[in-house]
Design an enzyme around this catalytic site. Sequence first.
Site, mmCIF file in Angstrom:
data_model
loop_
_atom_site.group_PDB
_atom_site.id
_atom_site.type_symbol
_atom_site.label_atom_id
_atom_site.label_comp_id
_atom_site.label_asym_id
_atom_site.label_seq_id
_atom_site.Cartn_x
_atom_site.Cartn_y
_atom_site.Cartn_z
ATOM 1 N N GLN A 105 0.669 7.268 0.388
ATOM 2 C CA GLN A 105 1.549 6.106 0.218
ATOM 3 C C GLN A 105 0.988 5.193 -0.862
ATOM 4 O O GLN A 105 1.610 4.210 -1.234
ATOM 5 C CB GLN A 105 1.638 5.325 1.532
ATOM 6 C CG GLN A 105 2.244 6.113 2.660
ATOM 7 C CD GLN A 105 1.976 5.453 4.006
ATOM 8 O OE1 GLN A 105 2.734 4.632 4.470
ATOM 9 N NE2 GLN A 105 0.853 5.795 4.613
ATOM 10 N N ASN A 106 -0.218 5.508 -1.327
ATOM 11 C CA ASN A 106 -0.870 4.639 -2.304
ATOM 12 C C ASN A 106 -0.312 4.910 -3.705
ATOM 13 O O ASN A 106 0.047 6.037 -4.026
ATOM 14 C CB ASN A 106 -2.384 4.870 -2.289
ATOM 15 C CG ASN A 106 -2.983 4.586 -0.926
ATOM 16 O OD1 ASN A 106 -2.368 3.885 -0.129
ATOM 17 N ND2 ASN A 106 -4.150 5.132 -0.653
ATOM 18 N N VAL A 107 -0.299 3.871 -4.511
ATOM 19 C CA VAL A 107 0.237 4.001 -5.867
ATOM 20 C C VAL A 107 -0.894 3.930 -6.894
ATOM 21 O O VAL A 107 -0.653 3.834 -8.083
ATOM 22 C CB VAL A 107 1.293 2.897 -6.148
ATOM 23 C CG1 VAL A 107 2.507 3.055 -5.227
ATOM 24 C CG2 VAL A 107 0.709 1.480 -5.994
ATOM 25 N N ASP A 108 -2.156 4.009 -6.402
ATOM 26 C CA ASP A 108 -3.303 3.714 -7.266
ATOM 27 C C ASP A 108 -3.829 4.894 -8.086
ATOM 28 O O ASP A 108 -4.639 4.715 -8.993
ATOM 29 C CB ASP A 108 -4.456 3.111 -6.433
ATOM 30 C CG ASP A 108 -4.873 3.973 -5.249
ATOM 31 O OD1 ASP A 108 -4.831 5.213 -5.345
ATOM 32 O OD2 ASP A 108 -5.268 3.386 -4.205
ATOM 33 N N HIS A 123 5.288 6.840 -2.699
ATOM 34 C CA HIS A 123 5.704 5.495 -3.102
ATOM 35 C C HIS A 123 5.570 5.269 -4.609
ATOM 36 O O HIS A 123 5.601 4.135 -5.071
ATOM 37 C CB HIS A 123 4.910 4.431 -2.326
ATOM 38 C CG HIS A 123 5.289 4.361 -0.871
ATOM 39 N ND1 HIS A 123 4.583 3.638 0.060
ATOM 40 C CD2 HIS A 123 6.317 4.924 -0.193
ATOM 41 C CE1 HIS A 123 5.157 3.776 1.259
ATOM 42 N NE2 HIS A 123 6.198 4.554 1.126
ATOM 43 N N GLY A 190 -6.241 6.135 7.292
ATOM 44 C CA GLY A 190 -6.168 4.776 6.752
ATOM 45 C C GLY A 190 -4.760 4.268 6.530
ATOM 46 O O GLY A 190 -4.485 3.640 5.502
ATOM 47 N N GLU A 218 -9.151 1.002 12.945
ATOM 48 C CA GLU A 218 -8.576 0.408 14.161
ATOM 49 C C GLU A 218 -8.044 1.521 15.067
ATOM 50 O O GLU A 218 -7.882 2.650 14.634
ATOM 51 C CB GLU A 218 -7.406 -0.526 13.801
ATOM 52 C CG GLU A 218 -7.712 -1.583 12.765
ATOM 53 C CD GLU A 218 -8.703 -2.631 13.245
ATOM 54 O OE1 GLU A 218 -8.883 -2.761 14.465
ATOM 55 O OE2 GLU A 218 -9.310 -3.297 12.387
HETATM 56 N N1 APR Z 1 -11.293 3.216 6.879
HETATM 57 C C1 APR Z 1 -10.261 3.597 7.698
HETATM 58 N N2 APR Z 1 -9.160 2.861 7.884
HETATM 59 C C2 APR Z 1 -9.076 1.682 7.247
HETATM 60 C C3 APR Z 1 -10.104 1.219 6.387
HETATM 61 C C4 APR Z 1 -11.250 2.038 6.224
HETATM 62 N N3 APR Z 1 -12.252 1.688 5.439
HETATM 63 N N4 APR Z 1 -9.726 0.013 5.893
HETATM 64 C C5 APR Z 1 -8.517 -0.258 6.406
HETATM 65 N N5 APR Z 1 -8.125 0.754 7.229
HETATM 66 C C6 APR Z 1 -6.859 0.878 7.944
HETATM 67 C C7 APR Z 1 -6.363 -0.383 8.607
HETATM 68 O O1 APR Z 1 -6.868 -0.448 9.933
HETATM 69 C C8 APR Z 1 -4.862 -0.183 8.582
HETATM 70 O O2 APR Z 1 -4.424 0.510 9.742
HETATM 71 O O3 APR Z 1 -5.901 1.184 6.969
HETATM 72 C C9 APR Z 1 -4.619 0.716 7.370
HETATM 73 C C10 APR Z 1 -3.975 0.003 6.208
HETATM 74 O O4 APR Z 1 -2.685 -0.373 6.593
HETATM 75 P P1 APR Z 1 -1.643 -1.013 5.553
HETATM 76 O O5 APR Z 1 -2.303 -2.102 4.782
HETATM 77 O O6 APR Z 1 -0.415 -1.325 6.324
HETATM 78 O O7 APR Z 1 -1.413 0.148 4.508
HETATM 79 P P2 APR Z 1 -0.436 1.393 4.563
HETATM 80 O O8 APR Z 1 -0.343 1.954 5.933
HETATM 81 O O9 APR Z 1 -0.840 2.279 3.459
HETATM 82 O O10 APR Z 1 0.947 0.698 4.186
HETATM 83 C C11 APR Z 1 2.081 1.480 3.991
HETATM 84 O O11 APR Z 1 3.353 -0.408 3.248
HETATM 85 O O12 APR Z 1 2.739 -2.306 2.115
HETATM 86 C C12 APR Z 1 3.551 -1.181 2.060
HETATM 87 O O13 APR Z 1 4.311 0.271 0.363
HETATM 88 C C13 APR Z 1 3.142 -0.305 0.898
HETATM 89 O O14 APR Z 1 2.360 1.987 0.830
HETATM 90 C C14 APR Z 1 2.300 0.768 1.558
HETATM 91 C C15 APR Z 1 2.958 0.912 2.917
#
Ligand code: APR
Length: 255
Positions: A105-108, A123, A190, A218
């Site tokens: 889902q990452n765009v990086d 994404h 993650g 989490e």
């Molecule tokens: N190791 C493991 N898990 C981690 C770490 C880590 N070092 N750091 C953060 N996390 C977990 C957090 O606990 C959280 O559950 O990564 C998750 C990040 O969640 P989001 O910020 O909601 O990211 P993501 O799930 O990728 O979001 C999905 O939402 O914001 C929009 O389009 C954007 O692609 C993104 C989509």
Amino acid sequence: MNSGKIDEQGLIQQLLPSTRIVVLTGAGISAESGIPTFRDAQDGLWSQFRPEDLASPEGFRKNPKLVFDWYAWRRNKVLEARPNSGHQILAAWEQQFPHLTLITQNVDGLHQAAGSQQVIEMHGSIHRLVCMRQRHPSPWVEAADTVPLCALCASQLRPDVVWFGEMLDRGILQRIGRALAQCDVFIAVGTSGLVYPAAGFLDEARHAGALTVVINKEKVGEDRVDLLLQGSASEILQRLQSSWNQRSQGMDSPG
Ligand code: APR
């Protein structure tokens, strides 16, 4: 730590060269490379804006330069970052497991920077632009006083990412659907599992009979996954990799 249906060694036993594995990554895997998650990126300078104003077609129409500048700022952060061992291990898995499907889902672009060649960027990518009118692709160009324009149709250029309220590419969704229907092991790394359609992939895989695993710092999905590995994505992937290496060496050695 796990939900009890299978343990970490049980997972390692399932990871064979013939196993069809789907890995879904989210912002958590890049957090350890210093990339702010979407919410973190709302800090500081940008905290006064709502996400919908920075990542939506309406927001762009209202203030294209603001949105463009926000993406340029995020892209600069990405350009300063390096892939971490979590990205690197998943790149190695591409060789290790011929039937791996890596969805992010990452765009990086950090999976590709680590060497992954077959990444489904559901994404989009912050490194590309497309035009508003026809989605003509364009490499990144900096904005001056106004946003850059498409060389082909002169409409405004925008980042090639999926914004709130936009549909995902149908071809990409079909590819993902096929991979989920056939997968033996599904691993979410993650991701908060809040944003659809990605949030539904784990259940799709489970209904198709796959073993489901979550790696997250989490307790995400603990009531419905076969194995929850709680902690840092890069540390857990390193641990899985070294267990897998040990097991493979054991299988190679005579007796
Ligand atoms: N190791 C493991 N898990 C981690 C770490 C880590 N070092 N750091 C953060 N996390 C977990 C957090 O606990 C959280 O559950 O990564 C998750 C990040 O969640 P989001 O910020 O909601 O990211 P993501 O799930 O990728 O979001 C999905 O939402 O914001 C929009 O389009 C954007 O692609 C993104 C989509």
